[in-house]
Write a protein that holds these residues in place. Structure first.
Motif, PDB file in Angstrom:
ATOM      1  N   ILE A 341      24.115   0.527   9.015  1.00  0.00           N
ATOM      2  CA  ILE A 341      23.296   1.680   8.618  1.00  0.00           C
ATOM      3  C   ILE A 341      23.387   2.778   9.669  1.00  0.00           C
ATOM      4  N   ARG A 342      23.384   2.385  10.933  1.00  0.00           N
ATOM      5  CA  ARG A 342      23.520   3.385  12.005  1.00  0.00           C
ATOM      6  C   ARG A 342      24.821   4.181  11.815  1.00  0.00           C
ATOM      7  N   GLU A 343      25.913   3.457  11.593  1.00  0.00           N
ATOM      8  CA  GLU A 343      27.216   4.124  11.432  1.00  0.00           C
ATOM      9  C   GLU A 343      27.226   5.040  10.216  1.00  0.00           C
ATOM     10  N   ASN A 344      26.717   4.526   9.087  1.00  0.00           N
ATOM     11  CA  ASN A 344      26.739   5.323   7.856  1.00  0.00           C
ATOM     12  C   ASN A 344      25.858   6.568   7.978  1.00  0.00           C
ATOM     13  N   PHE A 345      24.735   6.401   8.658  1.00  0.00           N
ATOM     14  CA  PHE A 345      23.838   7.541   8.876  1.00  0.00           C
ATOM     15  C   PHE A 345      24.562   8.610   9.703  1.00  0.00           C
ATOM     16  N   ARG A 346      25.197   8.175  10.795  1.00  0.00           N
ATOM     17  CA  ARG A 346      25.871   9.146  11.670  1.00  0.00           C
ATOM     18  C   ARG A 346      26.996   9.864  10.929  1.00  0.00           C
ATOM     19  N   GLU A 347      27.729   9.090  10.150  1.00  0.00           N
ATOM     20  CA  GLU A 347      28.827   9.660   9.361  1.00  0.00           C
ATOM     21  C   GLU A 347      28.308  10.732   8.419  1.00  0.00           C
ATOM     22  N   MET A 348      27.196  10.419   7.751  1.00  0.00           N
ATOM     23  CA  MET A 348      26.625  11.343   6.773  1.00  0.00           C
ATOM     24  C   MET A 348      26.137  12.622   7.470  1.00  0.00           C
ATOM     25  N   VAL A 349      25.550  12.483   8.652  1.00  0.00           N
ATOM     26  CA  VAL A 349      25.069  13.666   9.379  1.00  0.00           C
ATOM     27  C   VAL A 349      26.259  14.505   9.854  1.00  0.00           C
ATOM     28  N   ARG A 350      27.246  13.843  10.439  1.00  0.00           N
ATOM     29  CA  ARG A 350      28.422  14.580  10.961  1.00  0.00           C
ATOM     30  C   ARG A 350      29.050  15.448   9.878  1.00  0.00           C
ATOM     31  N   ALA A 351      29.083  14.909   8.655  1.00  0.00           N
ATOM     32  CA  ALA A 351      29.727  15.632   7.550  1.00  0.00           C
ATOM     33  C   ALA A 351      28.981  16.917   7.188  1.00  0.00           C
ATOM     34  N   GLN A 352      27.731  17.055   7.679  1.00  0.00           N
ATOM     35  CA  GLN A 352      26.947  18.245   7.314  1.00  0.00           C
ATOM     36  C   GLN A 352      26.839  19.260   8.449  1.00  0.00           C
ATOM     37  N   ILE A 353      27.527  19.008   9.541  1.00  0.00           N
ATOM     38  CA  ILE A 353      27.401  19.901  10.694  1.00  0.00           C
ATOM     39  C   ILE A 353      28.418  21.045  10.571  1.00  0.00           C
ATOM     40  N   PRO A 354      27.943  22.289  10.553  1.00  0.00           N
ATOM     41  CA  PRO A 354      28.869  23.424  10.399  1.00  0.00           C
ATOM     42  C   PRO A 354      29.769  23.612  11.621  1.00  0.00           C
ATOM     43  N   GLU A 355      30.806  24.365  11.442  1.00  0.00           N
ATOM     44  CA  GLU A 355      31.803  24.669  12.482  1.00  0.00           C
ATOM     45  C   GLU A 355      31.211  24.956  13.855  1.00  0.00           C
ATOM     46  N   ASP A 356      30.197  25.841  13.862  1.00  0.00           N
ATOM     47  CA  ASP A 356      29.681  26.334  15.136  1.00  0.00           C
ATOM     48  C   ASP A 356      28.695  25.405  15.832  1.00  0.00           C
ATOM     49  N   CYS A 357      28.402  24.255  15.235  1.00  0.00           N
ATOM     50  CA  CYS A 357      27.412  23.345  15.839  1.00  0.00           C
ATOM     51  C   CYS A 357      28.073  22.032  16.214  1.00  0.00           C
ATOM     52  N   THR A 358      27.389  21.313  17.124  1.00  0.00           N
ATOM     53  CA  THR A 358      27.820  19.946  17.455  1.00  0.00           C
ATOM     54  C   THR A 358      26.620  19.033  17.293  1.00  0.00           C
ATOM     55  N   VAL A 359      26.900  17.745  17.165  1.00  0.00           N
ATOM     56  CA  VAL A 359      25.797  16.792  17.029  1.00  0.00           C
ATOM     57  C   VAL A 359      25.999  15.624  17.996  1.00  0.00           C
ATOM     58  N   ASP A 360      24.885  15.209  18.600  1.00  0.00           N
ATOM     59  CA  ASP A 360      24.912  14.020  19.466  1.00  0.00           C
ATOM     60  C   ASP A 360      23.890  13.029  18.955  1.00  0.00           C
ATOM     61  N   PHE A 361      24.221  11.750  19.110  1.00  0.00           N
ATOM     62  CA  PHE A 361      23.296  10.706  18.661  1.00  0.00           C
ATOM     63  C   PHE A 361      22.913   9.834  19.838  1.00  0.00           C
ATOM     64  N   HIS A 362      21.670   9.438  19.833  1.00  0.00           N
ATOM     65  CA  HIS A 362      21.236   8.450  20.824  1.00  0.00           C
ATOM     66  C   HIS A 362      20.568   7.323  20.045  1.00  0.00           C
ATOM     67  N   GLY A 363      21.139   6.146  20.144  1.00  0.00           N
ATOM     68  CA  GLY A 363      20.603   5.022  19.373  1.00  0.00           C
ATOM     69  C   GLY A 363      19.449   4.344  20.094  1.00  0.00           C
ATOM     70  N   HIS A 364      18.407   3.978  19.340  1.00  0.00           N
ATOM     71  CA  HIS A 364      17.339   3.142  19.897  1.00  0.00           C
ATOM     72  C   HIS A 364      17.465   1.763  19.238  1.00  0.00           C
ATOM     73  N   GLY A 365      16.463   0.929  19.394  1.00  0.00           N
ATOM     74  CA  GLY A 365      16.522  -0.480  18.959  1.00  0.00           C
ATOM     75  C   GLY A 365      17.105  -0.691  17.563  1.00  0.00           C
ATOM     76  N   ALA A 366      17.654  -1.859  17.342  1.00  0.00           N
ATOM     77  CA  ALA A 366      18.201  -2.212  16.027  1.00  0.00           C
ATOM     78  C   ALA A 366      17.886  -3.677  15.768  1.00  0.00           C
TER      79      ALA A 366
END
Ligand code: BES
Ligand code: ZN
Length: 456
Positions: A341-366
């Motif tokens: 789920i963590r991977e799929n969530f990150r993938e889904m978010v990355r796909a929505q980030i426009p050219e001019d932005c970047t995204v970073d993820f910090h994982g907490h407990g699983a």
């Protein structure tokens, strides 16, 4: 030996037991905030001294984080392990408390007496219920009826990072016939409960960066991409119009309720209207085709727990911020795989980030969901013992919250865990003005004495 004399001792000793709990509650053992590191040590020391006063062989054991407290007392079968946590949640927003969270007090309310203070219900008051039951038992009988191990941690509220390695390193010592966890609630005011299903928990922190610095929203607004706008869109897209979560594969491993469980839960006559009414709401907000009880116990969730970005102070500032972030948690059920789920969530978010932005993820407990094996005769014995103490017979229920350790007893030690607690829905755990009913504390202690009697 007679159970009645132990119960009478518990009744007579309640003022002293309450005083001891108030002393423990005065220690601000907030595990997530490094500023309270010494206080976590202090709470562990307090427990070591208290268990030693019962005659236990007890030690504070270091971990890379806050220490564990492990104590052994008594002889003979069965070997019971008691788990609780001495750490508490942060107290903010402090201004919403009616009193100092670490100056606990007994208060008279229209529902009876309550112990008010951070940790009163989660989990110091609960943890002390079985310590006090053991104290009364020893006072009446000279010793306990079986071998007991106390296992208290100080990192539960921050995801128990030291727990798995500690359990693995000390497996022989911690193996028992059954683990008893006191960190859950009752089903309503009069119905005690054994939790058989516990949701798992996954945490993700998402930070979106747009411009390289904060900008004037008049000079740059309209032409520069605003990361709050991007974040808001991502968050808005996590649920569809029917309340379902849209992450690909999210529902893989989510089981349907068995007919038996469904009938059992229907029999509990849960009143969603009053559950929500208590907190000023009225409309279940989950998947449209599910009952409120399913939404809390057996369906997964995605909730935004915090959101940050731009100017949030008093007054107004026309800023176009460089960054925006959100803390998002997922409650998991059945066989849902937190890592997938963590991977799929990150993938889904990355796909929505426009050219001019970047995204970073910090994982907490699983931690995955936990399903307790109720076949052990200890479950029926405990159910009967609880039913003897409270006005209504005990129920087997689910729990919306998460206690990562519950599943690890089985997977690491091979020990089944039984979750019994005396919290109430209105205890305001994790919130301002947390309380524990004095009857929860008193009858909780009596319940453990009965369970001890039944299991030994
Ligand atoms: N005692 C709670 C679990 C709980 C919550 C039981 C609600 C019954 C009702 C526990 O201390 C807790 O709050 N757990 C956290 C998980 C942790 C990893 C931060 C939770 O559920 O959010
Ligand atoms: Zn807790």
């Amino acid at each position: 030996m007679s159970l009645d004399t132990v119960l009478a001792r518990i009744d007579a000793d309640l003022p002293q037991a309450t005083e001891r709990l108030l002393n423990l509650l005065r220690i601000p053992s907030i595990s997530t905030d490094p500023a309270y590191k010494d206080n976590c040590q202090e709470a562990a020391d307090w427990l070591v001294a208290d268990l030693a006063s019962l005659g236990a062989q007890v030690e504070k054991r270091p971990t890379p984080g806050h220490p564990m407290v492990v104590g052994h007392i008594g002889e003979g079968a069965p070997h019971l392990l008691f788990y609780g946590h001495y750490d508490v949640q942060p107290v903010d927003p402090l201004e919403l408390w009616d009193r100092d969270p670490f100056d606990p007090q007994i208060e008279e309310t229209d529902k009876g007496k309550v112990i008010r203070g951070r940790g009163a219900s989660d989990d110091k008051g609960q943890l002390m219920t079985f310590v006090e039951a053991c104290r009364a038992w020893i006072a009446e009988n000279g010793s306990l009826p079986c071998k007991i191990t106390f296992f208290f941690e100080g990192e539960e509220e921050s995801g128990s990072p030291s727990l798995i390695p500690f359990m693995k390193d000390n497996a022989e010592e911690l193996k028992s016939d059954i683990a008893l966890i006191c960190d859950t609630g009752m089903f309503g005011e009069e119905t005690p409960a054994i939790v058989t299903m516990l949701r798992g928990l996954l945490g993700e922190e998402v930070t979106i960066t747009g411009p390289s610095k904060d900008l004037h929203s008049g000079m740059y607004g309209g032409v520069a991409m605003n990361p709050i706008r991007v974040l808001a869109k991502v968050i808005a897209g996590l649920h569809d119009a029917t309340g379902r979560i849209t992450i690909p594969g999210f529902y893989d491993g989510v089981p349907e309720l068995t007919d038996e469980l469904k009938a059992q839960w229907d029999g509990l006559n849960f009143d969603a209207g009053s559950f929500l009414g208590e907190v000023g709401l009225g409309e279940p907000a989950g998947e449209k085709d599910r009952s409120a009880l399913e939404m809390i116990w057996s369906r997964p969730t995605c909730e935004v727990n915090g959101i940050k970005g731009g100017y949030t102070g008093d007054g107004f500032k026309t800023v176009l911020p460089s960054k925006a972030s959100a803390k998002i948690s997922f409650r998991l059920v059945g066989q849902q795989d937190p890592h997938a789920i963590r991977e799929n969530f990150r993938e889904m978010v990355r796909a929505q980030i426009p050219e001019d932005c970047t995204v970073d993820f910090h994982g907490h407990g699983a931690s995955p969901a936990g399903q307790m094996e109720t076949g052990d005769p200890a479950f029926e014995a405990a159910r009967t013992a609880l039913s003897d103490e409270w006005p209504q017979p005990a129920a087997f229920i689910g729990c919306g919250g998460s206690i990562p350790i519950a599943g690890y007893f089985k997977t690491i030690l091979g020990t089944d865990a039984m979750l019994i607690g005396f919290g109430k829905d209105d205890d305001q755990i994790h919130s301002p003005n947390e309380k524990y009913d004095l009857t929860s504390f008193h009858k909780g202690i009596r319940s453990w004495a009965r369970i001890l009697d039944a299991l030994s």
